[in-house]
Write an enzyme that holds these catalytic residues in place. Structure first.
Site, PDB file in Angstrom:
ATOM      1  N   SER A  64       0.826  -1.217   0.000  1.00  0.00           N
ATOM      2  CA  SER A  64       0.000   0.000   0.000  1.00  0.00           C
ATOM      3  C   SER A  64       0.853   1.257   0.000  1.00  0.00           C
ATOM      4  O   SER A  64       2.011   1.249   0.432  1.00  0.00           O
ATOM      5  CB  SER A  64      -0.921   0.019   1.223  1.00  0.00           C
ATOM      6  OG  SER A  64      -1.729  -1.122   1.269  1.00  0.00           O
TER       7      SER A  64
HETATM    8  N1  SAH Z   1      -0.664  -5.276   4.378  1.00  0.00           N
HETATM    9  C1  SAH Z   1      -0.014  -5.498   3.108  1.00  0.00           C
HETATM   10  C2  SAH Z   1      -0.888  -5.017   1.940  1.00  0.00           C
HETATM   11  C3  SAH Z   1      -1.098  -6.123   1.019  1.00  0.00           C
HETATM   12  S1  SAH Z   1      -2.314  -5.947  -0.230  1.00  0.00           S
HETATM   13  C4  SAH Z   1       1.370  -4.877   3.062  1.00  0.00           C
HETATM   14  O1  SAH Z   1       1.711  -4.140   4.001  1.00  0.00           O
HETATM   15  O2  SAH Z   1       2.126  -5.128   2.127  1.00  0.00           O
HETATM   16  C5  SAH Z   1      -3.608  -6.975   0.402  1.00  0.00           C
HETATM   17  C6  SAH Z   1      -3.282  -8.420   0.669  1.00  0.00           C
HETATM   18  O3  SAH Z   1      -4.472  -9.051   1.121  1.00  0.00           O
HETATM   19  C7  SAH Z   1      -2.814  -9.236  -0.534  1.00  0.00           C
HETATM   20  O4  SAH Z   1      -1.579  -9.833  -0.249  1.00  0.00           O
HETATM   21  C8  SAH Z   1      -3.904 -10.274  -0.718  1.00  0.00           C
HETATM   22  O5  SAH Z   1      -3.430 -11.526  -1.183  1.00  0.00           O
HETATM   23  C9  SAH Z   1      -4.469 -10.393   0.680  1.00  0.00           C
HETATM   24  N2  SAH Z   1      -5.825 -10.917   0.792  1.00  0.00           N
HETATM   25  C10 SAH Z   1      -6.892 -10.703  -0.012  1.00  0.00           C
HETATM   26  N3  SAH Z   1      -7.969 -11.372   0.449  1.00  0.00           N
HETATM   27  C11 SAH Z   1      -7.583 -12.024   1.583  1.00  0.00           C
HETATM   28  C12 SAH Z   1      -8.234 -12.889   2.511  1.00  0.00           C
HETATM   29  N4  SAH Z   1      -9.521 -13.246   2.387  1.00  0.00           N
HETATM   30  N5  SAH Z   1      -7.515 -13.378   3.559  1.00  0.00           N
HETATM   31  C13 SAH Z   1      -6.198 -13.044   3.709  1.00  0.00           C
HETATM   32  N6  SAH Z   1      -5.540 -12.242   2.857  1.00  0.00           N
HETATM   33  C14 SAH Z   1      -6.209 -11.730   1.808  1.00  0.00           C
END
Ligand code: SAH
Length: 214
Positions: A64
């Site tokens: 993000s």
């Molecule tokens: N917090 C992360 C942002 C990642 S983007 C960072 O600091 O880099 C969002 C993430 O959520 C992705 O990796 C995606 O695979 C995950 N995601 C999406 N749906 C999900 C779910 N139901 N359970 C767990 N992770 C999920």
């Protein structure tokens, strides 16, 4: 990849930029100043690490934008020793920020490759959350209740199973909307049956998807 004075200088500038955009919680800003964001990104994107932008981390996912991380973390009002569940480990950057703020972190990722990568990489930097490979929609009932829950992917609606895993007095911050834009939504559990919802600003996250993937 190394941590250099140049990286530290760039990070300081980024923090000033985020401050100018309205983030005032010094605990959030200090945590962001300590976490080496460039190490969470592919080396080909390293030079973009200290720009206030989102970037690809593989598997069609993104790390993000720093301002978004700061905004969401500020709303979460994390206290030292809070038990925090994060949905969407991704690169592990947000988890590292929460750990720097003194929280105990339980982080869930649905994509196996990202889960494995974060699980081996974060401890190398000294960050040790509890890692889970699974569907964040379900939360972690056997570890509940949590003081704080942060969802870092966009949900179509407030995930009910997650809000049920909040302590009374606990807070969840989740972006809610369709795939094009979401409203940052803060849910406070005021009693066993009552939740107070407030809406704060529009953001764009990758979607929260159901089930696990390989
Ligand atoms: N917090 C992360 C942002 C990642 S983007 C960072 O600091 O880099 C969002 C993430 O959520 C992705 O990796 C995606 O695979 C995950 N995601 C999406 N749906 C999900 C779910 N139901 N359970 C767990 N992770 C999920």
């Amino acid at each position: 990849m190394e941590e250099s004075y140049r990286h530290k200088g760039l990070r300081k500038k980024l923090i000033e930029e985020i401050k100018a955009k309205g983030i005032s919680d010094s605990r959030v800003l200090q945590a962001m100043e300590r976490v080496p964001r460039h190490m969470f990104m592919d080396s080909s994107f390293e030079k973009f690490a200290y720009k206030d932008q989102a970037f690809p981390i593989g598997c069609d996912q993104t790390i993000s934008q720093p301002y978004t991380v700061a905004y969401q973390t500020e709303l979460l009002e994390v206290e030292r020793h809070d038990k925090v569940m994060e949905v969407g480990t991704g690169s592990g950057y947000q988890a590292a920020i929460l750990l720097e703020m003194g929280a105990k972190v339980f982080t869930i990722e649905r994509q196996r490759e990202l889960f494995l990568k974060a699980q081996s990489f974060l401890p190398e930097l000294g960050y040790n959350p509890h890692f889970f490979y699974g569907d964040g929609y379900e939360g972690l009932p056997s570890y509940a209740p949590f003081d704080r829950i942060i969802v870092t992917a966009g949900a179509y609606e407030i995930p009910e199973k997650l809000q049920e895993q909040l302590k009374v007095g606990g807070v969840m911050v989740v972006p809610v909307g369709d795939s094009s834009t979401q409203v940052m939504t803060k849910v406070e559990r005021v009693s066993a049956d009552d939740y107070k919802k407030t809406e704060h600003g529009h953001f764009v996250f990758v979607p929260l998807l159901k089930g696990k993937s390989f």
